[in-house]
Scaffold this active site. Structure first.
Site, PDB file in Angstrom:
ATOM      1  N   ASP A   1      15.185  25.101  41.696  1.00  0.00           N
ATOM      2  CA  ASP A   1      16.768  24.538  40.914  1.00  0.00           C
ATOM      3  C   ASP A   1      17.005  24.469  42.698  1.00  0.00           C
ATOM      4  OD1 ASP A   1      16.091  23.910  38.505  1.00  0.00           O
ATOM      5  OD2 ASP A   1      16.984  26.347  38.461  1.00  0.00           O
TER       6      ASP A   1
ATOM      7  N   GLY B   1      11.965  21.675  36.527  1.00  0.00           N
ATOM      8  CA  GLY B   1      13.058  20.100  35.862  1.00  0.00           C
ATOM      9  C   GLY B   1      13.418  20.050  36.604  1.00  0.00           C
ATOM     10  N   HIS B   2      12.979  18.491  36.939  1.00  0.00           N
ATOM     11  CA  HIS B   2      13.399  17.798  38.158  1.00  0.00           C
ATOM     12  C   HIS B   2      14.772  16.583  37.360  1.00  0.00           C
ATOM     13  CE1 HIS B   2       9.282  18.933  39.004  1.00  0.00           C
ATOM     14  NE2 HIS B   2       9.339  17.847  38.144  1.00  0.00           N
TER      15      HIS B   2
HETATM   16  P1  IMO Z   1      12.346  24.571  38.983  1.00  0.00           P
HETATM   17  O1  IMO Z   1      11.079  23.640  39.469  1.00  0.00           O
HETATM   18  C1  IMO Z   1      14.049  27.619  38.045  1.00  0.00           C
HETATM   19  C2  IMO Z   1      12.153  30.994  35.807  1.00  0.00           C
HETATM   20  C3  IMO Z   1      11.734  30.986  34.204  1.00  0.00           C
HETATM   21  C4  IMO Z   1      11.594  33.083  34.649  1.00  0.00           C
HETATM   22  C5  IMO Z   1      10.347  32.588  35.152  1.00  0.00           C
HETATM   23  C6  IMO Z   1       9.481  32.984  34.866  1.00  0.00           C
HETATM   24  O2  IMO Z   1      13.499  23.240  38.360  1.00  0.00           O
HETATM   25  O3  IMO Z   1      12.769  25.172  40.179  1.00  0.00           O
HETATM   26  P2  IMO Z   1       8.153  31.320  33.499  1.00  0.00           P
HETATM   27  O4  IMO Z   1       8.314  30.174  31.962  1.00  0.00           O
HETATM   28  O5  IMO Z   1       7.685  29.771  34.644  1.00  0.00           O
HETATM   29  O6  IMO Z   1       7.131  31.820  32.750  1.00  0.00           O
HETATM   30  O7  IMO Z   1       9.457  31.696  34.170  1.00  0.00           O
HETATM   31  O8  IMO Z   1      10.707  31.539  36.336  1.00  0.00           O
HETATM   32  N1  IMO Z   1      11.061  29.657  36.063  1.00  0.00           N
HETATM   33  C7  IMO Z   1      12.241  28.531  36.927  1.00  0.00           C
HETATM   34  N2  IMO Z   1      13.588  29.169  37.756  1.00  0.00           N
HETATM   35  N3  IMO Z   1      13.598  27.130  38.059  1.00  0.00           N
HETATM   36  C8  IMO Z   1      12.185  26.641  37.726  1.00  0.00           C
HETATM   37  O9  IMO Z   1      11.862  24.928  37.905  1.00  0.00           O
HETATM   38  C9  IMO Z   1      11.440  27.676  36.730  1.00  0.00           C
HETATM   39  N4  IMO Z   1      10.511  27.621  36.024  1.00  0.00           N
HETATM   40  C10 IMO Z   1      10.341  28.749  36.139  1.00  0.00           C
HETATM   41  O10 IMO Z   1      13.625  30.766  34.302  1.00  0.00           O
HETATM   42  O11 IMO Z   1      12.548  33.621  35.382  1.00  0.00           O
HETATM   43 MG    MG Z   2      15.202  22.348  37.832  1.00  0.00          MG
END
Ligand code: IMO
Ligand code: MG
Length: 451
Positions: free
Chosen positions: A12, A39-40
């Site tokens: 994020d 999530g973008h």
């Molecule tokens: P973007 O691409 C922030 C976090 C989850 C959890 C850990 C493992 O938007 O930056 P998972 O479902 O991947 O096995 O979860 O990783 N997490 C993210 N946190 N942004 C994301 O994606 C994330 N994708 C997974 O909250 O702590």
């Molecule tokens: Mg995101």
């Protein structure tokens, strides 16, 4: 050439906006890891697009590729493509034959294992998308690849092996009755149909060959990282991580491009502060989020008020899950770690507008751990949780006409914001490539465009 975009924190960081900015002249945008846990948000012509699997470039008419390092939920993929088409776009997305497929039993087991862990307060706080269980099957050599969906005998054979195992694990190990969710025939029918649709729409590629051919033909390729460095399964805060490699090394293994090609230019993306979704330590956290912040009891006071202010100003709620994000000050040991693991050639700092209006802006310049000064991220959760931030304080900057500043360039930024940015660049040893001062692509200042 290629440009790789990597999150320098905990996800994020606003990677979507930077992909959009630096991907402008690119022809192809490829993802190399993760799945619909990402999530973008891309803002284009006043329209907001929220994507979790389709590469952000697809909104701009680029060819999007899901590399072999990704895990693909075909249902999500087609839903997102259909939605983009309904909104008048014509996305062109290719999927690596070697990518692994997420099945409903992966999602179910993701939830079941998180529930089991939560009894002892040990859950990761996953996005529940089945990411971990799918990578687990990949590593255990029992996964189903995208190419298997197009071969009915092979698909049936794979499912006949794996589905009874999943049922047994859910029912016998975890004591959860999974009912119809793990029905072999239903899964076979649905996923075989996805395979036919992928073939019918001409979406399947060998990612390494496809991308190499495009580069040899003179195309520019942007490699879009999801998640962030501290969520990396190797270089992150294990076990509070995702199950793939968001760091730059993943761009090579996850696409089939050689490291010398995938690592040409690597832009690290940071927010001017820090956010975290899910559990795990966060030394610079302000306030907290019940259920995620370890040992958190709701409170009031200055830190809580600061957290709320940043969360609201920055819209710090999950794109995928809608959960409030934990927020804190910028953590430089983390960014140093990220810069060194991925070899950043440029740094993009986002949300400088969000930080406006504070009297004081803080940065953890280092940690104190067992009486020693520590300048980068320790390897274990236990050590990281014991780190006390050593803060440096900066004078804040007032809210401003950010759109006007974006038009004028870097020198138009408030002086205190410049001081802050230059400090971050100097401390991490990475030159500033861009500064984000709003959600739109136009709300950015470019100092050094890699393409
Ligand atoms: P973007 O691409 C922030 C976090 C989850 C959890 C850990 C493992 O938007 O930056 P998972 O479902 O991947 O096995 O979860 O990783 N997490 C993210 N946190 N942004 C994301 O994606 C994330 N994708 C997974 O909250 O702590
Ligand atoms: Mg995101």
């Amino acid at each position: 050439m290629t440009v790789t975009i990597v999150g320098a924190q905990l996800g994020d960081e606003g990677k979507g906006g930077i992909v959009d900015l630096f991907g402008e002249p690119a022809d192809v945008v490829a993802r190399y890891q993760g799945g619909d846990n990402a999530g973008h948000t891309v803002v284009h012509a006043g329209e907001e697009y929220k994507l979790s699997l389709v590469p952000s470039g697809a909104v701009r008419g680029k060819v999007g590729v899901l590399g072999n390092g990704c895990v693909v939920n075909p249902g999500t993929l087609f839903d997102e493509l259909d939605t983009l088409r309904e909104r008048g776009l014509d996305p062109d997305v290719r999927v690596a034959r070697r990518a692994h497929v997420i099945f409903p039993y992966h999602r179910a087991l993701d939830g079941i294992e998180e529930d089991a862990k939560s009894d002892e307060d040990r859950e990761v706080g996953t996005t529940g998308r089945g990411i971990g269980p799918t990578y687990e099957d990949k590593a255990a050599r029992r996964g189903v690849r995208v190419a298997d969906l197009t071969d009915s005998d092979r698909l049936r054979e794979r499912l006949e092996y794996v589905v009874p195992q999943k049922r047994a694990i859910a029912e016998t190990v975890f004591g959860v009755d999974v009912g119809e969710r793990f029905d072999l025939e239903t899964l076979y029918e649905e996923y075989h149909e996805y395979g036919e649709r992928l073939v019918g729409e001409g979406m399947l590629v060998d990612a390494g060959e496809f991308l190499t051919d495009r580069i040899e033909a003179g195309d520019d390729v942007l490699l879009e990282g999801a998640q962030g460095t501290v969520l990396d399964i190797d270089h992150g805060n294990y076990p509070y991580v995702t199950s793939s490699n968001p760091t730059a090394g993943g761009a090579a293994t996850g696409t089939g491009l050689p490291p010398s090609v995938a690592g040409e230019a690597v832009v690290g993306v940071v927010k001017g502060y820090l956010s975290r979704v899910g559990s795990g330590p966060m030394p610079t956290e302000l306030g907290g989020v019940a259920g995620d912040t370890p040992e958190y009891t709701e409170g009031e006071g200055e830190r809580e008020a600061l957290a709320t202010k940043i969360r609201e100003a920055g819209g710090e709620y999950g794109t995928v899950t809608g959960r409030p994000r934990r927020v804190g000050w910028l953590d430089l040991p983390m960014v140093r770690h990220a810069a060194r693991r991925s070899g950043f050639t440029g740094l993009a700092v986002n949300h400088i507008d969000t930080l406006a209006g504070f009297d004081e802006v803080r940065v953890a310049e280092a940690y104190r751990l067992d009486g020693e000064r520590v300048e980068t991220l320790p390897a274990t959760v236990r050590e990281w949780a014991a780190c006390e931030p050593v803060y440096r304080s900066f004078d804040g900057w007032a809210d401003a006409d950010w759109a006007a500043i974006a038009g004028e360039g870097y020198d138009a930024l408030p002086g205190n914001a410049q001081t802050y940015l230059e400090y971050v660049s100097e401390e991490t040893g990475v030159a500033l490539a861009a500064v984000g001062i709003g959600p739109d692509r136009e709300d950015s200042i470019v100092l050094d465009h890699p393409l």
